[in-house]
Design an enzyme around this catalytic site. Structure first.
Site, PDB file in Angstrom:
ATOM      1  N   SER A  49       0.832  -1.211   0.000  1.00 35.21           N
ATOM      2  CA  SER A  49       0.000   0.000   0.000  1.00 35.21           C
ATOM      3  C   SER A  49       0.866   1.262   0.000  1.00 35.21           C
ATOM      4  O   SER A  49       1.692   1.418  -0.897  1.00 35.21           O
ATOM      5  CB  SER A  49      -0.952  -0.066   1.198  1.00 35.21           C
ATOM      6  OG  SER A  49      -1.956   0.875   1.077  1.00 35.21           O
ATOM      7  N   ASP A  68      -9.965  -3.431  -5.085  1.00 33.84           N
ATOM      8  CA  ASP A  68      -9.052  -2.462  -4.503  1.00 33.84           C
ATOM      9  C   ASP A  68      -9.037  -1.221  -5.391  1.00 33.84           C
ATOM     10  O   ASP A  68      -8.812  -1.339  -6.605  1.00 33.84           O
ATOM     11  CB  ASP A  68      -7.651  -3.102  -4.435  1.00 33.84           C
ATOM     12  CG  ASP A  68      -6.616  -2.195  -3.798  1.00 33.84           C
ATOM     13  OD1 ASP A  68      -6.968  -1.080  -3.364  1.00 33.84           O
ATOM     14  OD2 ASP A  68      -5.440  -2.611  -3.727  1.00 33.84           O
ATOM     15  N   HIS A  88      -8.082  -4.780  -0.693  1.00 36.90           N
ATOM     16  CA  HIS A  88      -6.995  -3.976  -0.159  1.00 36.90           C
ATOM     17  C   HIS A  88      -6.654  -4.379   1.278  1.00 36.90           C
ATOM     18  O   HIS A  88      -7.542  -4.634   2.079  1.00 36.90           O
ATOM     19  CB  HIS A  88      -7.317  -2.487  -0.229  1.00 36.90           C
ATOM     20  CG  HIS A  88      -6.083  -1.654  -0.043  1.00 36.90           C
ATOM     21  ND1 HIS A  88      -5.156  -1.501  -1.042  1.00 36.90           N
ATOM     22  CD2 HIS A  88      -5.595  -1.005   1.033  1.00 36.90           C
ATOM     23  CE1 HIS A  88      -4.162  -0.766  -0.594  1.00 36.90           C
ATOM     24  NE2 HIS A  88      -4.390  -0.452   0.667  1.00 36.90           N
TER      25      HIS A  88
END
Ligand SMILES: *[C@@H]1O[C@H](CO)[C@@H](O)[C@H](O)[C@H]1NC(C)=O
Ligand SMILES: *[C@@H]1O[C@H](CO)[C@@H](O)[C@H](O)[C@H]1NC(C)=O
Length: 398
Positions: free
Chosen positions: A184, A338, A368
């Site tokens: 991320s 995501d 995610h």
């Protein structure tokens, strides 16, 4: 009311709150996952209040932290690399040869997260166990107290400190077998520091491979197909991501509002969209019925005040091909559910076009932050699968 019924009531409220958002059918059902999502959402809503009262906005998330605890196989210590706090995992068993190393950067929207968070601590141990590697898990200062480029510079400073003969020798690390990885926002920072290393004459030790797990790679276009399709999923909503992005650069709400309207990039920077034009760079199956809209240009004063979002150190997709071509073997993991899925896909297209070797793993039932749900407490099978994919790739390529 007894404490048991109070807990039940609380759990009920949390669940109702989270169930408010239906999940895609093929995502593995898990109450624990739902509860975690609800907790994160509540924390997001409480953040401005806590901040107003003079607390750190994401105070509640401190419950996720665990102390550095060594066991019979691994020595875990919190220390400083060039004044940046890092958690270091070193295998206990003596080795006759030098070891490989992973420099890991945690996620959390540049605003939350820590190497001390239980899932990251756990991942560090798993890397030691599976790879017999030395693992450096880097921290960095967070928004909204600190804005770009602080996060980038903290990570880069820690990495540069590590990539020196003397330090590597101290940890018994083979300089030819080093990976920089992150998920991320950590994937964003990993991509950015790996680009930066390419033109830093002071660092002579090269990174062998990079692994980017559902990375955020651009802050220019908030209208990619993955943003459109997954805008309201509870794992990371479009609005949360825009909050994270805008807070990375400033606490001024004007940037956030412009990003929501996708009108933040000034006309004199419109040439940059060629680096992330999804109508040409995304594989057809991800474009599906989506129609590309040239973005509407924002006022130039916004980019003058907060130039960070046009900076390649924040948006690694803005790098020229001539820069990308020097990057090492790259592993990119994307998840179907995501908002950041297409950031990863675009980078894969750009890297391949520049001649970089890329291994892509797409998780069809992934969402995610899936990496963080593999512990024995959460025990999400899809998450374990993703962690194992990541470890396997490292094992074979580092
Ligand atoms: C240490 O390693 C051994 C052998 O791999 C394993 O069986 C044991 O569970 C490990 N201990 C811990 C605390 O993880
Ligand atoms: C993106 O690609 C499409 C299709 O090739 C083209 O019409 C559009 O002008 C491009 N936009 C930018 C900003 O590069």
């Amino acid at each position: 009311m007894g404490s048991k019924s109070l807990w039940l009531l609380l759990a009920g409220v949390l669940l109702a709150y989270c169930l408010y958002t239906p999940l895609p059918d093929n995502i593995e059902p898990s109450w624990k996952l739902m509860l975690t999502c609800a907790f994160l959402r509540i924390q997001t809503h409480l953040a401005p209040l806590l901040e107003m009262l003079g607390f750190r906005p994401f105070l509640l998330l401190d419950v996720l932290e665990v102390p550095p605890t060594s066991d019979e196989n691994v020595t875990v210590t919190d220390t400083l690399f060039n004044n940046i706090p890092v958690r270091v995992f070193v295998p206990k068993q003596k080795s006759s040869t030098l070891r490989r190393a992973v420099f890991y950067i945690h996620g959390g929207g540049w605003a939350i997260g820590s190497a001390a968070w239980a899932p990251y601590d756990d991942l560090g141990r798993q890397m030691v166990e599976n790879l017999d590697a030395v693992v450096i898990s880097s921290n960095y200062r967070l928004s909204p107290q600190y804005h770009f480029p602080t996060q980038f510079e903290d990570v880069y400073d820690a990495l540069r400190w590590f990539l020196r003969k003397k330090v590597l020798a101290e940890y018994g690390v083979d300089p030819a077998r080093i990976c920089v990885a992150g998920d991320s926002a950590g994937g964003n920072l990993a991509a950015a520091v790996n680009q930066k290393l390419l033109d830093d004459p002071e660092v002579t030790i090269k990174v062998k491979i990079q692994s980017l797990i559902y990375p955020a790679l651009q802050a220019l276009d908030m209208d990619l197909p993955s943003y459109r399709e997954n805008a309201h999923l509870p794992f990371l909503t479009k609005h949360q991501m825009i909050l994270f992005w805008s807070r990375y650069f400033t606490s001024d709400k004007v940037l956030e509002e412009a990003m929501v309207a996708n009108q933040h990039t000034p006309v004199d920077s419109s040439h940059l969209f060629k680096f992330l034009n999804w109508s040409t760079l995304l594989p057809e199956r991800f474009i599906k019925g989506h129609v590309y809209r040239n973005s509407i240009h924002g006022p130039s004063d916004l980019a003058k005040k907060y130039p960070g979002f046009l900076d390649v150190r924040a948006s690694p997709l803005l790098a020229e091909d001539s820069m990308l071509k020097g990057l090492p073997l790259t592993h990119i993991l994307t998840c179907q559910y995501d908002v950041l899925r297409d950031d990863g896909l675009l980078y894969i297209s750009r890297l391949r076009a520049a001649g970089v070797q890329v291994v892509h793993e797409h998780v069809e039932d992934g969402f995610h932050a899936i990496l963080l749900y593999s512990s024995s407490v959460m025990n999400l099978k899809a998450s374990l699968r993703v962690v194992n994919k990541y470890l396997k790739w490292l094992k074979e390529n580092l």
